[in-house]
Design an enzyme around this catalytic site. Structure first.
Site, PDB file in Angstrom:
ATOM      1  N   ASP A 133       0.536  -1.201  -0.197  1.00  8.09           N
ATOM      2  CA  ASP A 133      -0.035  -0.387   0.332  1.00  8.09           C
ATOM      3  C   ASP A 133       1.259   1.459   0.110  1.00  8.09           C
ATOM      4  O   ASP A 133       2.081   1.539   0.972  1.00  8.09           O
ATOM      5  CB  ASP A 133      -0.596   0.264   1.743  1.00  8.09           C
ATOM      6  CG  ASP A 133      -2.260   0.960   1.248  1.00  8.09           C
ATOM      7  OD1 ASP A 133      -2.508   1.349   0.202  1.00  8.09           O
ATOM      8  OD2 ASP A 133      -2.278   1.692   2.295  1.00  8.09           O
ATOM      9  N   TYR A 135       0.762   5.496  -0.080  1.00  8.97           N
ATOM     10  CA  TYR A 135       0.911   6.615   0.503  1.00  8.97           C
ATOM     11  C   TYR A 135       0.930   8.321  -1.000  1.00  8.97           C
ATOM     12  O   TYR A 135       1.720   8.988  -0.032  1.00  8.97           O
ATOM     13  CB  TYR A 135       1.749   7.100   1.904  1.00  8.97           C
ATOM     14  CG  TYR A 135       1.102   7.835   3.184  1.00  8.97           C
ATOM     15  CD1 TYR A 135      -0.069   7.962   3.314  1.00  8.97           C
ATOM     16  CD2 TYR A 135       2.283   9.137   3.274  1.00  8.97           C
ATOM     17  CE1 TYR A 135      -0.404   8.583   4.346  1.00  8.97           C
ATOM     18  CE2 TYR A 135       1.777   9.354   4.588  1.00  8.97           C
ATOM     19  CZ  TYR A 135       0.136   9.359   4.852  1.00  8.97           C
ATOM     20  OH  TYR A 135       0.103  10.180   5.717  1.00  8.97           O
ATOM     21  N   HIS A 140      -3.841  13.589   1.278  1.00  5.37           N
ATOM     22  CA  HIS A 140      -4.386  12.774   2.121  1.00  5.37           C
ATOM     23  C   HIS A 140      -2.864  13.187   3.075  1.00  5.37           C
ATOM     24  O   HIS A 140      -3.309  13.127   4.416  1.00  5.37           O
ATOM     25  CB  HIS A 140      -4.865  12.053   1.439  1.00  5.37           C
ATOM     26  CG  HIS A 140      -4.331  10.645   2.962  1.00  5.37           C
ATOM     27  ND1 HIS A 140      -5.661  10.460   3.458  1.00  5.37           N
ATOM     28  CD2 HIS A 140      -3.636   9.691   2.948  1.00  5.37           C
ATOM     29  CE1 HIS A 140      -4.986   8.993   4.662  1.00  5.37           C
ATOM     30  NE2 HIS A 140      -4.302   8.560   3.579  1.00  5.37           N
ATOM     31  N   ARG A 149       0.235  15.472  13.157  1.00  5.21           N
ATOM     32  CA  ARG A 149       1.809  16.522  13.930  1.00  5.21           C
ATOM     33  C   ARG A 149       1.670  18.212  13.853  1.00  5.21           C
ATOM     34  O   ARG A 149       1.264  18.196  14.304  1.00  5.21           O
ATOM     35  CB  ARG A 149       2.731  15.577  12.728  1.00  5.21           C
ATOM     36  CG  ARG A 149       3.097  14.016  12.581  1.00  5.21           C
ATOM     37  CD  ARG A 149       4.378  14.111  11.800  1.00  5.21           C
ATOM     38  NE  ARG A 149       3.821  13.991  10.693  1.00  5.21           N
ATOM     39  CZ  ARG A 149       3.224  13.074  10.073  1.00  5.21           C
ATOM     40  NH1 ARG A 149       3.208  12.186  10.393  1.00  5.21           N
ATOM     41  NH2 ARG A 149       2.386  12.862   8.368  1.00  5.21           N
ATOM     42  N   GLU A 206     -10.909   3.430   3.399  1.00  5.67           N
ATOM     43  CA  GLU A 206      -9.664   4.425   2.411  1.00  5.67           C
ATOM     44  C   GLU A 206     -10.414   3.830   1.350  1.00  5.67           C
ATOM     45  O   GLU A 206      -9.942   2.917   0.885  1.00  5.67           O
ATOM     46  CB  GLU A 206      -8.011   4.220   2.905  1.00  5.67           C
ATOM     47  CG  GLU A 206      -8.410   4.246   4.093  1.00  5.67           C
ATOM     48  CD  GLU A 206      -6.533   4.323   4.528  1.00  5.67           C
ATOM     49  OE1 GLU A 206      -5.817   4.072   3.566  1.00  5.67           O
ATOM     50  OE2 GLU A 206      -6.113   5.270   5.203  1.00  5.67           O
ATOM     51  N   GLU A 208      -9.503   4.200  -2.338  1.00  4.06           N
ATOM     52  CA  GLU A 208      -7.726   3.495  -3.386  1.00  4.06           C
ATOM     53  C   GLU A 208      -8.517   2.618  -4.142  1.00  4.06           C
ATOM     54  O   GLU A 208      -9.130   2.245  -4.502  1.00  4.06           O
ATOM     55  CB  GLU A 208      -6.712   3.110  -2.870  1.00  4.06           C
ATOM     56  CG  GLU A 208      -6.323   3.461  -0.817  1.00  4.06           C
ATOM     57  CD  GLU A 208      -5.476   2.526  -0.290  1.00  4.06           C
ATOM     58  OE1 GLU A 208      -4.722   2.142  -0.717  1.00  4.06           O
ATOM     59  OE2 GLU A 208      -5.415   3.511   1.379  1.00  4.06           O
ATOM     60  N   ASP A 240      -9.218   0.165   1.122  1.00  2.00           N
ATOM     61  CA  ASP A 240      -8.183  -0.646   2.371  1.00  2.00           C
ATOM     62  C   ASP A 240      -8.787   0.384   3.777  1.00  2.00           C
ATOM     63  O   ASP A 240      -8.628   0.908   4.936  1.00  2.00           O
ATOM     64  CB  ASP A 240      -7.385   0.390   2.439  1.00  2.00           C
ATOM     65  CG  ASP A 240      -5.713   0.275   3.948  1.00  2.00           C
ATOM     66  OD1 ASP A 240      -6.405  -0.659   4.167  1.00  2.00           O
ATOM     67  OD2 ASP A 240      -5.278   1.260   3.462  1.00  2.00           O
ATOM     68  N   GLN A 247      -4.301   1.553  14.991  1.00  2.00           N
ATOM     69  CA  GLN A 247      -2.965   1.909  14.267  1.00  2.00           C
ATOM     70  C   GLN A 247      -2.149   2.864  14.706  1.00  2.00           C
ATOM     71  O   GLN A 247      -0.865   2.948  15.099  1.00  2.00           O
ATOM     72  CB  GLN A 247      -4.211   2.826  12.807  1.00  2.00           C
ATOM     73  CG  GLN A 247      -2.709   3.646  11.746  1.00  2.00           C
ATOM     74  CD  GLN A 247      -3.329   3.809  10.182  1.00  2.00           C
ATOM     75  OE1 GLN A 247      -4.939   3.854  10.285  1.00  2.00           O
ATOM     76  NE2 GLN A 247      -2.958   4.760   9.233  1.00  2.00           N
ATOM     77  N   THR A 356      -4.369   6.795  -0.005  1.00  2.00           N
ATOM     78  CA  THR A 356      -6.233   7.297   0.381  1.00  2.00           C
ATOM     79  C   THR A 356      -6.089   7.906  -1.027  1.00  2.00           C
ATOM     80  O   THR A 356      -4.982   9.339  -0.996  1.00  2.00           O
ATOM     81  CB  THR A 356      -5.801   7.739   1.571  1.00  2.00           C
ATOM     82  OG1 THR A 356      -6.198   7.057   2.726  1.00  2.00           O
ATOM     83  CG2 THR A 356      -7.932   8.701   1.948  1.00  2.00           C
TER      84      THR A 356
HETATM   85 MN    MN Z   1      -4.260   3.004   2.427  1.00  2.00          MN
END
Ligand code: MN
Length: 422
Positions: A133, A135, A140, A149, A206, A208, A240, A247, A356
């Site tokens: 997977d 990113y 996203h 963050r 998610e 995708e 997903d 997580q 995503t």
């Molecule tokens: Mn994913």
């Protein structure tokens, strides 16, 4: 986007207007029904062309296909024949379905060849060896960075240099329509002093797309960006499923694990990369410039409309997201080049999901995490309901289609209902 107009094709099969499965698409899938054992078909309109019957009736004569290649419970062996053969098969089927071709239209076996899609049960189309997977959506990654963050430095320093990804779990990828139990796991929410184990309280999807590899490489070999598409057989929609609480607690420092591996859902029909060719376009400008092994000159992005609906049990579905695959910062050629840049080999039937697919607007975010902004802004559904995350009994429906000059090539849908914890 490519400037050459798409040649107009018409078929003798009755294809409903706005069907994803036009004469231009012809995706491959594996199906069975009460009378038929698992076999390979191609979808058109509301029908499936049973390739095994076509083969028995001699429609693929002189193509030197292995015996029984279509009487299989996965596409792997067919895909492994290579693109030259699978393209020929698809083109042969397309020609047999053309309005002015009487070969199949007027053949006595026509009724046996054309199976009603509603009466067929779709199976997982490929035996998935490895699943990765990525990113690759900047929107996203930025949204997640802002939430968890620093809003001022949402993207991590590596993000614009590396198509970030992780190795996922292949065994729990299921075909559309398969229900998924809410996962249990360990979590420690910010308001908790010690971790707890129990049903996930922040279950998410998610949005995708995933590509399926069609050609293997040897250990030690790498794929260049400009040859990457030779290794891609086709695409499916990919949900997903993600347990955000599990997580968030587990992912440091090695990345996603049990918050993801309890299940992923894919659409049943594999849309070939050839069928998506007319919908290619240039991706976003990449600044700073990427390293030479990630540079790609040609168009490797795709204009594919995507949407997500939530259907609470016994209620109407509500559309909660409208996005597009074209938003992806990193394209599929770069993903595959990066994946193999260290010499990691790939096999036929590997699955590589995009990450995503969020767009720039708040209604184009591809997860509940973003749509409800970490659960702080509930998403309104029809019937007066609202959602922060996915509840038991909810069905999540994802749809995708490309459209140009009135021509439509789509994926159908991937659906999955969340059942209570087991
Ligand atoms: Mn994913």
């Amino acid at each position: 986007m490519s400037d050459s107009p798409i040649p107009i094709l018409s078929t003798w099969v009755e294809v409903p207007k706005n069907s994803d499965f036009s004469i231009y698409n012809l995706p491959f899938g594996v199906f069975k029904n009460k009378k038929l054992s698992p076999r390979i078909g191609i979808a058109i309109g509301d029908k499936i062309v049973d390739l095994s019957v076509l083969d028995q009736e001699g429609f693929f004569a002189n193509m030197f296909l292995p015996e029984g290649i279509f009487i299989k419970d996965s596409l792997n062996e067919l895909i492994a024949l290579g693109k030259v053969q699978t393209k020929k098969i698809r083109e042969r089927v397309q020609s047999l379905l053309l309005a002015d071709n009487g070969e199949l239209r007027d053949h006595s076996a026509r009724g046996k060849v054309m199976v009603t899609r509603k009466e067929a049960e779709m199976l997982l189309p490929v035996k998935i060896g490895d699943y990765t997977d990525f990113y690759s959506s900047i929107e996203h990654a930025t949204n997640v960075g802002k939430m968890f963050r620093d809003p001022e430095n949402a993207l991590l320093p590596n993000w614009k240099h590396i198509p970030v990804g992780y190795h996922g779990r292949a065994s729990s990828i299921v075909v559309s329509g398969t229900p998924i139990h809410r996962p249990k796991g360990q979590f420690k929410d910010p308001d908790m002093d010690v971790p707890a184990f129990g049903p996930s309280r922040r279950l998410d999807f998610e949005l995708e797309l995933a590509f399926i590899t069609g050609k293997q490489t040897k250990l030690g070999d790498s794929i260049a960006t400009e040859e990457a598409e030779e290794y891609i057989f086709g695409f499916v929609l990919f949900n997903d499923w993600s347990a955000r609480d599990i997580q968030a607690w587990e992912y440091v420092p090695l990345g996603p694990f049990l918050g993801k591996s309890f299940g992923s859902s894919i659409s049943a029909w594999v849309v070939t990369i050839e069928a998506l060719e007319p919908f290619k376009l240039a991706g976003p400008v990449q600044e700073p410039e990427v390293l030479p092994y990630l540079k790609s000159e040609k168009n490797h992005s795709f204009d594919i409309n995507l949407e997500v609906l939530i259907q609470p049990e016994g209620k109407k579905p509500s559309k909660i997201c409208t996005s597009n695959f074209r938003h992806m910062y990193w394209n599929v050629a770069q993903q595959l080049a990066h994946h193999t840049s260290n010499g990691c080999n790939i096999n036929v039937g590997d699955m590589m999901a995009s990450g995503t697919i969020s767009g720039p607007t708040t209604d184009s975010f591809g997860s509940m995490l973003e749509l409800s902004w970490k659960g702080t802004q509930p998403v309104k559904l029809e019937d007066g309901e609202e959602r922060r995350f996915i509840e038991d009994g909810d069905t999540v429906i994802m749809k995708g289609f490309a459209e140009k000059e009135g021509i439509r090539v789509g994926f159908g849908e991937v659906t999955g209902q969340i059942l209570p914890v087991k």
